[in-house]
Design a protein around this motif. Structure first.
Motif, short mmCIF file in Angstrom:
data_model
loop_
_atom_site.label_atom_id
_atom_site.label_comp_id
_atom_site.label_asym_id
_atom_site.label_seq_id
_atom_site.Cartn_x
_atom_site.Cartn_y
_atom_site.Cartn_z
N VAL A 109 -40.26 -16.22 -31.93
CA VAL A 109 -40.16 -16.76 -31.15
C VAL A 109 -38.91 -17.94 -31.43
CG1 VAL A 109 -40.19 -17.23 -28.70
CG2 VAL A 109 -41.97 -15.94 -30.11
N LEU A 110 -37.57 -17.18 -31.25
CA LEU A 110 -36.45 -18.29 -31.68
C LEU A 110 -36.89 -19.42 -30.29
CD1 LEU A 110 -34.03 -15.41 -33.30
CD2 LEU A 110 -35.79 -17.28 -33.64
N GLU A 111 -35.79 -18.91 -28.90
CA GLU A 111 -36.08 -20.04 -28.22
C GLU A 111 -36.80 -19.39 -27.04
OE1 GLU A 111 -34.53 -20.73 -24.21
OE2 GLU A 111 -33.75 -18.76 -25.37
N ALA A 118 -45.54 -21.62 -13.35
CA ALA A 118 -45.92 -20.14 -14.74
C ALA A 118 -44.51 -19.83 -15.44
CB ALA A 118 -46.59 -20.12 -14.06
N GLY A 119 -44.56 -19.39 -16.60
CA GLY A 119 -44.05 -18.09 -16.64
C GLY A 119 -43.14 -18.84 -17.57
N ILE A 120 -40.92 -18.59 -17.56
CA ILE A 120 -40.45 -18.52 -18.17
C ILE A 120 -39.21 -18.51 -17.31
CG2 ILE A 120 -41.71 -18.17 -20.99
CD1 ILE A 120 -40.14 -15.51 -20.89
N LYS A 121 -37.62 -19.28 -17.82
CA LYS A 121 -37.10 -19.33 -17.93
C LYS A 121 -35.89 -18.26 -18.36
CE LYS A 121 -37.04 -23.44 -15.03
NZ LYS A 121 -35.88 -25.61 -15.91
N SER A 122 -36.55 -18.65 -19.44
CA SER A 122 -36.10 -18.14 -20.65
C SER A 122 -36.55 -18.02 -21.84
CB SER A 122 -34.03 -18.65 -20.42
OG SER A 122 -33.88 -19.51 -21.36
N ALA A 123 -35.89 -16.92 -22.40
CA ALA A 123 -36.73 -16.78 -23.49
C ALA A 123 -35.50 -15.62 -24.61
CB ALA A 123 -38.15 -16.43 -24.52
N THR A 124 -35.68 -16.06 -26.28
CA THR A 124 -34.86 -15.79 -27.11
C THR A 124 -36.28 -15.12 -27.44
OG1 THR A 124 -32.98 -16.38 -26.37
CG2 THR A 124 -32.84 -15.14 -28.52
N LEU A 125 -36.21 -13.52 -28.91
CA LEU A 125 -36.85 -12.95 -29.75
C LEU A 125 -35.84 -12.64 -30.57
CD1 LEU A 125 -39.75 -11.01 -27.63
CD2 LEU A 125 -39.93 -13.16 -28.27
N LEU A 126 -36.57 -12.42 -31.79
CA LEU A 126 -36.11 -11.94 -32.95
C LEU A 126 -36.56 -10.64 -33.32
CD1 LEU A 126 -33.83 -10.80 -35.59
CD2 LEU A 126 -34.53 -13.15 -36.27
N ILE A 127 -36.65 -9.55 -33.57
CA ILE A 127 -37.54 -8.21 -33.91
C ILE A 127 -36.88 -7.66 -34.64
CG2 ILE A 127 -38.70 -6.31 -32.81
CD1 ILE A 127 -38.36 -7.19 -30.25
N LYS A 128 -37.76 -7.89 -35.90
CA LYS A 128 -36.97 -7.46 -37.51
C LYS A 128 -38.08 -5.75 -37.65
CE LYS A 128 -36.46 -12.00 -39.13
NZ LYS A 128 -37.14 -13.14 -40.45
N GLY A 129 -36.91 -4.74 -37.63
CA GLY A 129 -38.34 -3.31 -38.85
C GLY A 129 -36.60 -2.46 -38.03
N HIS A 130 -36.67 -1.78 -39.18
CA HIS A 130 -35.74 -0.40 -39.78
C HIS A 130 -35.50 0.06 -38.14
CE1 HIS A 130 -32.61 2.13 -40.99
NE2 HIS A 130 -34.32 2.99 -39.64
N ASN A 131 -34.65 0.24 -37.67
CA ASN A 131 -34.17 1.25 -36.17
C ASN A 131 -34.26 0.16 -34.83
OD1 ASN A 131 -33.06 2.91 -36.71
ND2 ASN A 131 -34.43 4.70 -37.43
N TYR A 188 -30.19 -30.68 -29.14
CA TYR A 188 -30.68 -31.09 -27.69
C TYR A 188 -32.47 -31.67 -27.82
CZ TYR A 188 -31.67 -26.09 -26.67
OH TYR A 188 -32.05 -25.07 -27.13
N ARG A 189 -33.42 -32.15 -27.02
CA ARG A 189 -34.43 -31.55 -27.54
C ARG A 189 -35.40 -30.81 -26.85
NH1 ARG A 189 -36.93 -38.37 -26.29
NH2 ARG A 189 -35.48 -39.15 -27.71
N ALA A 190 -36.29 -29.87 -27.99
CA ALA A 190 -37.09 -28.73 -27.99
C ALA A 190 -38.07 -28.79 -27.15
CB ALA A 190 -37.21 -28.13 -28.73
N GLN A 217 -28.66 -20.40 -28.21
CA GLN A 217 -29.27 -21.40 -28.83
C GLN A 217 -31.05 -20.95 -29.05
OE1 GLN A 217 -30.00 -23.57 -24.55
NE2 GLN A 217 -30.83 -21.79 -23.80
N CYS A 218 -31.13 -22.34 -30.12
CA CYS A 218 -32.77 -21.92 -30.83
C CYS A 218 -33.00 -22.90 -31.43
CB CYS A 218 -31.17 -21.65 -32.24
SG CYS A 218 -33.29 -21.22 -33.51
N GLN A 219 -34.55 -22.98 -31.46
CA GLN A 219 -35.55 -24.56 -30.82
C GLN A 219 -36.59 -23.78 -31.65
OE1 GLN A 219 -36.19 -25.65 -27.07
NE2 GLN A 219 -37.66 -24.34 -27.10
#
Length: 321
Positions: A109-111, A118-131, A188-190, A217-219
């Motif tokens: 989870v990068l951000e 409840a829940g999230i406004k936004s999120a960024t995931l990094l998924i690592k694996g072939h294909n 900015y502050r995480a 963005q990344c935190q």
């Protein structure tokens, strides 16, 4: 070496499937000769499993794009509707994390920006694996949820929207040159969990590409330096993805599907009430088990979307249970 390992794995899988098929054909012949129905039944079940794996590997041959084998970034954004859509965005984030776990991929989870209640406004995931990018790329678009709201005291049915954007990690074989003068960098502050240090220092980084308006963005890290490096990688990936889109005939239609998180732009509907149904609006593929889909059971939808994309909608699709 990476390409050789991939080819060795692919050829080995074909040989293994072929040998398993021959072994089970011989078992069926032996079971019929000895009138042992149990052996025949087990061998037939094994052959059905072989067919299922062969079908999946056939779909994987469609992952021939220049970035399909790369790791991938996945952004999830809530639509209008406050807590409802923010909760739905969190459900989508969980769905993709569970899918990645099923596929034996690694997830970071990068951000993540939490919702007010409840829940999230936004999120960024990094998924690592072939294909990883090849499988995930057809998930870009708007996702629609229909359910009885747990946040509505009158238990009314609500429709919520969230958008997903998928773009590939740019590896060393792809050169993307971006000048610092072309961007604006903010710190900015995480937000969210992470300890006192994370929440009291300007460790989070936001980079805006001035010409295109692309923002990343990344935190994820305590170190601003590490977050800055990750954000630069994300920006290069976004610019590369934009170039890939320009090369595709359907780039304009796909870009339009990302601009408005609402009616008329969704790629998939998830209905929990008054009936149970998940339907992909591009391929017509359906599932009557939405909980399994939300727990990461996305392979049939991804396979259908890949075939639809490659064959221009001519591929036949079947409903699934």
């Amino acid at each position: 070496m990476r390409e050789r390992q991939f080819l060795d794995t692919a050829i080995g899988a074909v040989n293994r499937l072929n040998q398993s098929l021959q072994d089970n054909i011989e078992l069926i012949a032996m079971g019929e000769e000895e009138k042992d129905a149990e052996i025949v039944k087990e061998a037939e079940a094994a052959i059905r499993e072989i067919k299922s794996e062969a079908d999946k590997r056939q779909i994987e041959t469609l992952l021939s794009g220049e970035a399909d084998s790369n790791d991938t970034y996945v952004e999830v954004h809530s639509g209008a509707g406050g807590t409802e859509s923010q909760d739905w965005a969190a459900m989508l984030q969980r769905m993709y994390m569970r899918w990645a776990e099923r596929a034996k991929f690694k997830v970071e989870v990068l951000e993540e920006h939490s919702g007010e209640e409840a829940g999230i406004k936004s999120a960024t995931l990094l998924i690592k694996g072939h294909n990883a990018y090849g499988w995930m790329k057809t998930e870009s678009g708007v996702h629609r949820l229909v359910r009885i709201s747990p946040y509505d005291s009158q238990a009314r049915r609500h429709t919520s929207f969230a958008s997903v954007w998928v773009y590939p990690v740019v590896d060393d074989s792809i050169d993307i040159d971006v000048n610092e003068s072309d961007v604006r960098i903010d710190t900015y502050r995480a937000s969210g969990a992470g300890g006192q240090h994370v929440n009291t220092t300007d460790s989070a980084v936001r980079i805006t590409h001035l010409e295109t308006g692309i923002v990343v963005q990344c935190q994820a890290e305590r170190s601003q330096h590490k977050n800055r490096a990750t954000a630069w990688n994300m920006l290069r990936a976004r610019l590369y993805e934009a170039e890939l889109e320009r090369r595709e005939n359907a780039a304009n239609a796909e870009a339009a599907s990302k601009t408005d998180i609402g009616w008329g732009h969704q790629i998939r509907s998830y209905v929990l009430q008054p009936y149970q149904m998940v339907k992909d609006l591009r391929t017509g593929i359906e599932s009557t088990s939405p909980q399994d889909v939300l727990d990461g059971g996305l392979d049939p939808f991804m396979e259908g979307a890949l075939a639809h994309r490659v064959h221009g909608g001519d591929a036949a699709v079947d409903d699934i249970d």
